[in-house]
Motif scaffolding. Structure first.
Motif, PDB file in Angstrom:
ATOM      1  N   GLU A   1      -5.298 -14.355  -3.267  1.00  0.00           N
ATOM      2  CA  GLU A   1      -6.434 -13.628  -3.831  1.00  0.00           C
ATOM      3  C   GLU A   1      -7.397 -13.157  -2.737  1.00  0.00           C
ATOM      4  OE1 GLU A   1     -10.387 -14.208  -6.667  1.00  0.00           O
ATOM      5  OE2 GLU A   1      -9.074 -15.917  -6.291  1.00  0.00           O
ATOM      6  N   ILE A   2      -7.718 -14.023  -1.801  1.00  0.00           N
ATOM      7  CA  ILE A   2      -8.749 -13.688  -0.823  1.00  0.00           C
ATOM      8  C   ILE A   2      -8.309 -12.579   0.133  1.00  0.00           C
ATOM      9  CG2 ILE A   2      -8.056 -15.487   0.838  1.00  0.00           C
ATOM     10  CD1 ILE A   2     -11.074 -15.871   1.412  1.00  0.00           C
ATOM     11  N   ILE A   3      -7.030 -12.558   0.525  1.00  0.00           N
ATOM     12  CA  ILE A   3      -6.606 -11.507   1.456  1.00  0.00           C
ATOM     13  C   ILE A   3      -6.424 -10.167   0.747  1.00  0.00           C
ATOM     14  CG2 ILE A   3      -5.593 -13.110   3.105  1.00  0.00           C
ATOM     15  CD1 ILE A   3      -2.832 -12.348   2.074  1.00  0.00           C
ATOM     16  N   VAL A   4      -5.953 -10.188  -0.504  1.00  0.00           N
ATOM     17  CA  VAL A   4      -5.812  -8.936  -1.256  1.00  0.00           C
ATOM     18  C   VAL A   4      -7.182  -8.319  -1.495  1.00  0.00           C
ATOM     19  CG1 VAL A   4      -5.164  -7.933  -3.478  1.00  0.00           C
ATOM     20  CG2 VAL A   4      -3.627  -9.537  -2.353  1.00  0.00           C
ATOM     21  N   ARG A   5      -8.121  -9.130  -1.939  1.00  0.00           N
ATOM     22  CA  ARG A   5      -9.454  -8.601  -2.239  1.00  0.00           C
ATOM     23  C   ARG A   5     -10.193  -8.181  -0.967  1.00  0.00           C
ATOM     24  NH1 ARG A   5     -12.523 -12.472  -6.210  1.00  0.00           N
ATOM     25  NH2 ARG A   5     -13.995 -10.734  -6.117  1.00  0.00           N
ATOM     26  N   ALA A   6      -9.898  -8.852   0.148  1.00  0.00           N
ATOM     27  CA  ALA A   6     -10.487  -8.428   1.421  1.00  0.00           C
ATOM     28  C   ALA A   6      -9.967  -7.041   1.804  1.00  0.00           C
ATOM     29  CB  ALA A   6     -10.161  -9.438   2.521  1.00  0.00           C
ATOM     30  N   ALA A   7      -8.658  -6.830   1.655  1.00  0.00           N
ATOM     31  CA  ALA A   7      -8.073  -5.520   1.952  1.00  0.00           C
ATOM     32  C   ALA A   7      -8.659  -4.452   1.045  1.00  0.00           C
ATOM     33  CB  ALA A   7      -6.551  -5.579   1.805  1.00  0.00           C
ATOM     34  N   TRP A   8      -8.864  -4.779  -0.224  1.00  0.00           N
ATOM     35  CA  TRP A   8      -9.469  -3.828  -1.157  1.00  0.00           C
ATOM     36  C   TRP A   8     -10.891  -3.453  -0.740  1.00  0.00           C
ATOM     37  CZ3 TRP A   8      -7.923  -6.314  -6.532  1.00  0.00           C
ATOM     38  CH2 TRP A   8      -6.553  -6.054  -6.767  1.00  0.00           C
ATOM     39  N   ARG A   9     -11.572  -4.376  -0.064  1.00  0.00           N
ATOM     40  CA  ARG A   9     -12.949  -4.119   0.376  1.00  0.00           C
ATOM     41  C   ARG A   9     -13.004  -3.350   1.696  1.00  0.00           C
ATOM     42  NH1 ARG A   9     -16.988  -7.681  -1.827  1.00  0.00           N
ATOM     43  NH2 ARG A   9     -18.096  -7.687   0.163  1.00  0.00           N
ATOM     44  N   GLY A  10     -11.836  -3.034   2.256  1.00  0.00           N
ATOM     45  CA  GLY A  10     -11.793  -2.272   3.497  1.00  0.00           C
ATOM     46  C   GLY A  10     -11.725  -3.122   4.747  1.00  0.00           C
ATOM     47  N   VAL A  11     -11.587  -4.449   4.588  1.00  0.00           N
ATOM     48  CA  VAL A  11     -11.455  -5.333   5.738  1.00  0.00           C
ATOM     49  C   VAL A  11     -10.049  -5.177   6.320  1.00  0.00           C
ATOM     50  CG1 VAL A  11     -11.462  -7.735   6.522  1.00  0.00           C
ATOM     51  CG2 VAL A  11     -13.104  -6.977   4.779  1.00  0.00           C
ATOM     52  N   VAL A  12      -9.947  -5.070   7.622  1.00  0.00           N
ATOM     53  CA  VAL A  12      -8.642  -4.997   8.267  1.00  0.00           C
ATOM     54  C   VAL A  12      -7.981  -6.365   8.185  1.00  0.00           C
ATOM     55  CG1 VAL A  12      -7.419  -4.638  10.443  1.00  0.00           C
ATOM     56  CG2 VAL A  12      -9.377  -3.183   9.847  1.00  0.00           C
ATOM     57  N   VAL A  13      -6.760  -6.409   7.646  1.00  0.00           N
ATOM     58  CA  VAL A  13      -5.996  -7.658   7.548  1.00  0.00           C
ATOM     59  C   VAL A  13      -4.765  -7.508   8.429  1.00  0.00           C
ATOM     60  CG1 VAL A  13      -4.822  -9.287   6.015  1.00  0.00           C
ATOM     61  CG2 VAL A  13      -6.792  -7.989   5.175  1.00  0.00           C
ATOM     62  N   LYS A  14      -4.607  -8.393   9.409  1.00  0.00           N
ATOM     63  CA  LYS A  14      -3.494  -8.254  10.334  1.00  0.00           C
ATOM     64  C   LYS A  14      -2.960  -9.615  10.758  1.00  0.00           C
ATOM     65  CE  LYS A  14      -4.507  -6.912  14.526  1.00  0.00           C
ATOM     66  NZ  LYS A  14      -5.027  -6.159  15.685  1.00  0.00           N
ATOM     67  N   ASN A  15      -1.735  -9.610  11.259  1.00  0.00           N
ATOM     68  CA  ASN A  15      -1.087 -10.822  11.750  1.00  0.00           C
ATOM     69  C   ASN A  15      -1.242 -10.963  13.252  1.00  0.00           C
ATOM     70  OD1 ASN A  15       1.494 -10.343   9.361  1.00  0.00           O
ATOM     71  ND2 ASN A  15       0.190 -12.144   9.445  1.00  0.00           N
ATOM     72  N   ILE A  16      -1.241 -12.205  13.728  1.00  0.00           N
ATOM     73  CA  ILE A  16      -1.065 -12.492  15.146  1.00  0.00           C
ATOM     74  C   ILE A  16      -0.023 -13.603  15.241  1.00  0.00           C
ATOM     75  CG2 ILE A  16      -3.408 -11.803  15.790  1.00  0.00           C
ATOM     76  CD1 ILE A  16      -4.123 -14.742  16.006  1.00  0.00           C
ATOM     77  N   PRO A  17       0.835 -13.589  16.241  1.00  0.00           N
ATOM     78  CA  PRO A  17       1.917 -14.588  16.325  1.00  0.00           C
ATOM     79  C   PRO A  17       1.391 -15.985  16.656  1.00  0.00           C
ATOM     80  CG  PRO A  17       1.878 -13.211  18.278  1.00  0.00           C
ATOM     81  CD  PRO A  17       0.889 -12.606  17.337  1.00  0.00           C
ATOM     82  N   ILE A  18       1.928 -16.985  15.964  1.00  0.00           N
ATOM     83  CA  ILE A  18       1.566 -18.380  16.243  1.00  0.00           C
ATOM     84  C   ILE A  18       2.836 -19.227  16.240  1.00  0.00           C
ATOM     85  CG2 ILE A  18      -0.748 -18.220  15.235  1.00  0.00           C
ATOM     86  CD1 ILE A  18       0.424 -19.660  12.742  1.00  0.00           C
ATOM     87  N   GLN A  19       2.703 -20.456  16.727  1.00  0.00           N
ATOM     88  CA  GLN A  19       3.805 -21.409  16.697  1.00  0.00           C
ATOM     89  C   GLN A  19       3.805 -22.129  15.354  1.00  0.00           C
ATOM     90  OE1 GLN A  19       3.981 -23.649  20.680  1.00  0.00           O
ATOM     91  NE2 GLN A  19       1.848 -22.937  20.591  1.00  0.00           N
ATOM     92  N   VAL A  20       4.921 -22.742  15.013  1.00  0.00           N
ATOM     93  CA  VAL A  20       5.000 -23.490  13.759  1.00  0.00           C
ATOM     94  C   VAL A  20       5.938 -24.671  13.934  1.00  0.00           C
ATOM     95  CG1 VAL A  20       6.899 -22.083  12.833  1.00  0.00           C
ATOM     96  CG2 VAL A  20       5.408 -23.336  11.267  1.00  0.00           C
TER      97      VAL A  20
END
Length: 396
Positions: free
Chosen positions: A188-207
């Motif tokens: 919910e939070i990332i979808v609604r952030a994108a709808w608000r015009g916030v840039v949503v992007k990935n950065i590589p991490i270890q797991v």
């Protein structure tokens, strides 16, 4: 990679706090806390009603971290919501969230800091894990692909990982109120952030998925059902609110001349794109979706990146004088493949009662008629625009 002292200074300068939701992760919690505290003392831990030795572990850090404790387990989403609220109330600008189950490496914190230091606008970062790693459970890999698809469908943004809990949230740019409490909150939070015009992007991490240490609280049936229900709601909002809203916002931002050039004349649009836009408009104007034509037409035009105004203009083919004719033609076409035993049809007698008494015939006929007319209008308009463009080129 930034040096340790530089990372510490940047964390303070950028106003970043680390938020750690935790529930019965006694095997890994201390390791995660020690790793995070190497970089910053601005740490908020939300104890989500843990019943193991979590409280005792946190007590050893009493002077070094801020702890919020729930008496009963409320779910990861609620723990994150409270953690983010706490962070914002303390005056921080970004909240860097990390899971306490040991799958994330605190050593990746500098990657987030470097990205935020270079950002010129609010950005929401999500750590992208290598989901093809041998340690990653197949159900987690599938769930991530499933989530990635729906996030793209709802926002138009393609990500490689939408389920990672290692994130950086811009506290003053995200929504103030949320509706979900469990794992689906992170969608919910990332979808609604994108709808608000916030840039949503990935950065590589270890797991790291260690089956002997990691404790997962994800309940496949219940939580997957919750996520599916949420995606259903988000898709509905995307089509009937977000895309039409974005279209009208883009209209307001442009001068009338620019709007006409870009959307009606569409100088940069190819004849194929214009023809498809006209075909879409004609189809929606005849299809049996009365009352929803405008919303659906604009939504589909935006989603498929067609000429929105052309599609909207031709969807109005069913304006008042033509409505009886379109209904009559739909009934006649429908009668060829789905004949009705009801009374004979006459164009001057077209009414809502006529449609009700020939409903199946009308629906089938209108869809066939809409398809045929869309193809016809699209093909003719394509030939016309292609010829007109060639003539303009020859003239120059």
């Amino acid at each position: 990679m930034l040096e340790l002292e530089v990372v510490k200074e940047e964390l303070k300068r950028l106003g970043i706090v680390v938020v750690i939701p935790t529930y019965n992760n006694e095997k890994t919690l201390k390791r995660v806390l020690d790793g995070v505290l190497q970089y910053t003392s601005a740490v908020i831990v939300v104890n989500d009603g843990a019943t193991d030795s979590t409280s005792a572990i946190l007590a050893t850090y009493v002077d070094r971290i801020d702890v919020v404790t729930f008496e009963q387990n409320k779910g990861k989403g609620m723990a994150l919501r409270i953690g983010l609220q706490r962070a914002k109330s303390l005056g921080f600008s970004y909240a860097l969230t990390i899971d306490s189950d040991g799958q994330h490496y605190p050593q990746d914190i500098p990657k987030f800091v470097a990205e935020l230091a270079n950002a010129t606008a609010p950005v929401l970062l999500i750590g992208s894990r290598n989901m093809t790693h041998d340690s990653v459970p197949k159900k987690s890999s599938f769930g991530n692909r499933f989530s990635n698809f729906w996030f793209w469908f709802e926002t138009g943004v393609k990500l490689t990982d939408t389920q990672s809990g290692f994130r950086a949230y811009p506290l003053h740019a995200i929504s103030k109120r949320f509706y979900t409490r469990k794992f689906e909150f992170e969608i919910e939070i990332i979808v609604r952030a994108a709808w608000r015009g916030v840039v949503v992007k990935n950065i590589p991490i270890q797991v790291l998925y260690d089956p002997e240490e990691r404790v997962s609280h994800f309940r496949p049936f219940k939580d997957f059902t919750r996520i599916s229900v949420l995606n259903t709601v988000l898709v509905f909002l995307t089509f009937f609110y977000i895309l039409p809203r974005n279209f009208f916002r883009s209209f307001k931002k442009k001068s009338f001349t620019d709007f006409v050039k870009e959307n009606i004349l569409g100088r940069t649009d190819s004849p194929v794109k214009k023809a498809l836009s006209i075909g879409l408009g004609v189809f929606m104007g005849i299809a049996p979706v009365w009352g929803f034509q405008t919303a659906i037409t604009i939504t589909l035009a935006v989603f498929f990146r067609l000429n929105k105004v052309l599609a909207f203009a031709f969807s109005n083919i069913s304006f008042a004088p033509f409505i009886p004719l379109i209904i009559y033609a739909s009934l006649l076409v429908g009668g060829l493949v789905y004949p009705s035993s009801a009374t004979a049809l006459r164009i001057e007698g077209m009414s809502l009662d006529t449609i009700k008494s020939h409903l199946s015939q009308y629906i089938v006929g209108s869809i066939i008629l809409a398809t045929v007319m869309a193809l016809l209008f699209g093909f003719v308009s394509y030939l016309f625009m292609k010829f007109n463009r060639q003539r303009s080129v020859s003239a120059n």
